[in-house]
Design an enzyme around this catalytic site. Structure first.
Site, PDB file in Angstrom:
ATOM      1  CB  CYS A  26      43.038  39.827  31.267  1.00  0.00           C
ATOM      2  SG  CYS A  26      42.698  41.134  32.616  1.00  0.00           S
TER       3      CYS A  26
ATOM      4  CE  LYS B 284      37.182  43.584  34.350  1.00  0.00           C
ATOM      5  NZ  LYS B 284      37.640  42.108  34.516  1.00  0.00           N
TER       6      LYS B 284
ATOM      7  CE  LYS C   2      34.324  43.713  37.089  1.00  0.00           C
ATOM      8  NZ  LYS C   2      35.351  42.948  37.011  1.00  0.00           N
TER       9      LYS C   2
HETATM   10  C1  PBG Z   1      39.212  39.771  36.464  1.00  0.00           C
HETATM   11  C2  PBG Z   1      38.355  40.480  37.110  1.00  0.00           C
HETATM   12  C3  PBG Z   1      38.134  41.739  37.826  1.00  0.00           C
HETATM   13  C4  PBG Z   1      37.063  41.824  38.439  1.00  0.00           C
HETATM   14  C5  PBG Z   1      36.372  40.920  38.030  1.00  0.00           C
HETATM   15  N1  PBG Z   1      37.013  40.169  37.154  1.00  0.00           N
HETATM   16  C6  PBG Z   1      39.555  42.559  38.032  1.00  0.00           C
HETATM   17  C7  PBG Z   1      40.089  43.277  37.071  1.00  0.00           C
HETATM   18  O1  PBG Z   1      39.672  43.405  35.759  1.00  0.00           O
HETATM   19  O2  PBG Z   1      40.965  44.066  37.237  1.00  0.00           O
HETATM   20  C8  PBG Z   1      36.712  43.202  39.359  1.00  0.00           C
HETATM   21  C9  PBG Z   1      35.627  42.852  40.394  1.00  0.00           C
HETATM   22  C10 PBG Z   1      35.566  43.716  41.300  1.00  0.00           C
HETATM   23  O3  PBG Z   1      36.234  44.535  41.484  1.00  0.00           O
HETATM   24  O4  PBG Z   1      34.816  43.560  42.556  1.00  0.00           O
HETATM   25  N2  PBG Z   1      39.714  40.316  35.278  1.00  0.00           N
END
Ligand code: PBG
Length: 320
Positions: A128, A193, A246
């Site tokens: 990221c 997150k 999340k």
């Molecule tokens: C990007 C991102 C991710 C998700 C949303 N933005 C993936 C990750 O962090 O690996 C996951 C969303 C989902 O699983 O529905 N960084």
């Protein structure tokens, strides 16, 4: 308070109308956000229809039908044709998300267009941020994230949503937006997150799985809740207008903690794995998809979320 037999809680459960009068939590399409993936090549997804990739033309057609059936907000993710170390596809003026925004904006003036601001779909290694010496370099990533957010807002995004989990990114993005005269663009921060196993189907749809290692060096440890409150507090201090937790369903206690700690709009992301589990169980004949989805989404609202990002948003147009 009186007890049985004077008190009988079943009295208000007897009919659908009685239950409706005392219902504490309601789902409304107004507070749902539909995630959509835009790519140069479309890619159908039979098993998880909410997770297909659209090209810009297909995205316009899909949005026509979503908007006509009452969907109010989209969250856009891009899958670029090419990836590199600097995530060029994330911030370049004619990146895939920027193209999608320029096509959607004039056609759907009322629709809320949110964009995910992250580099993982655009970096050759799938992390990221920028990688230096085998690690994601926090401070070097900030400038690229800020550039990405500005280019999204300039192309027509109403809200930018950073999901990278670098320290300081909300402040960096706020400053860059303001420097570009975009002080009216709000930031919805993915504040808490987690490094979750429930992102599997997303990483396939977005082609964003890390090529080495994992995301535990920047995403949160699933065991922590006090730290989630700190993340939210810091993002708000840096200028976040709204915060997000999340995943959603395995983290209802975190949603509740954020709800109690902050008087700001609170979002929850009902992630790809939560959606896929119910889909798979329904296909096996073990669960009723509609009932299980509505129950899950109601639980997420009851825990304290104002708005919910969900792949079921399209289905809600017929279910609600
Ligand atoms: C990007 C991102 C991710 C998700 C949303 N933005 C993936 C990750 O962090 O690996 C996951 C969303 C989902 O699983 O529905 N960084």
């Amino acid at each position: 308070m009186s007890a049985f037999p004077v008190t009988r809680l079943r009295r208000f459960r007897r009919t659908a109308s009685l239950r409706g009068l005392v219902r504490e939590t309601r789902l409304s399409l107004d507070q749902f956000v539909m995630p959509l993936f835009v790519a140069s090549e479309p890619l159908a997804n039979e098993e998880l229809p909410g997770m297909a990739r659209f090209d810009v033309e297909g995205l316009l057609r899909e949005t026509d039908s979503l908007a006509a059936s009452g969907v109010r907000a989209l969250l856009l993710f891009g899958v670029p044709a090419e990836k590199d170390e600097e995530a060029t596809g994330a911030w370049e003026d004619d990146g895939i998300v920027q193209q999608a925004l320029r096509a959607l904006r004039p056609r759907f003036p009322e629709l809320v267009l949110l964009t995910d601001v992250c580099l993982c779909e655009y970096t050759s290694h799938g992390h990221c941020g920028v990688v230096a010496d085998g690690d994601v370099d926090n401070d070097r990533s900030l400038e690229l994230l800020a550039r990405t957010a500005v280019s999204h807002a300039e192309a027509g995004a109403d809200v930018v949503a950073p999901s990278d989990m670098m320290d300081g990114r909300v402040g960096a993005i706020r400053e860059a937006l303001d420097d570009h005269g975009l002080e009216r663009t709000p930031i919805l921060a993915y504040s808490a997150k987690y490094a979750s196993a429930f992102y599997g189907p997303f990483r396939e749809a977005a082609d964003s799985a890390p090529a080495f290692g994992d995301r535990r060096g920047y995403q949160m440890d699933p065991a922590n809740v006090r730290e989630a409150v700190r993340e939210c507090k810091i993002d708000l201090a840096e200028g976040a207008d709204a915060i997000m937790i999340k995943p959603a369903l395995p983290y209802l206690d975190v949603i509740r903690a954020a709800r109690e700690a902050f008087q700001v709009p609170l979002a929850a992301y009902n992630v790809s794995g939560e959606y896929a589990m119910v889909k798979a169980a329904a296909r096996a004949g073990w669960l009723d998809e509609r009932a299980a989805a509505l129950e899950s989404l109601t639980a997420i609202k009851r825990a304290g979320a104002d708005l919910i990002v969900s792949y079921w948003t399209k289905d809600l147009t017929t279910w609600l």
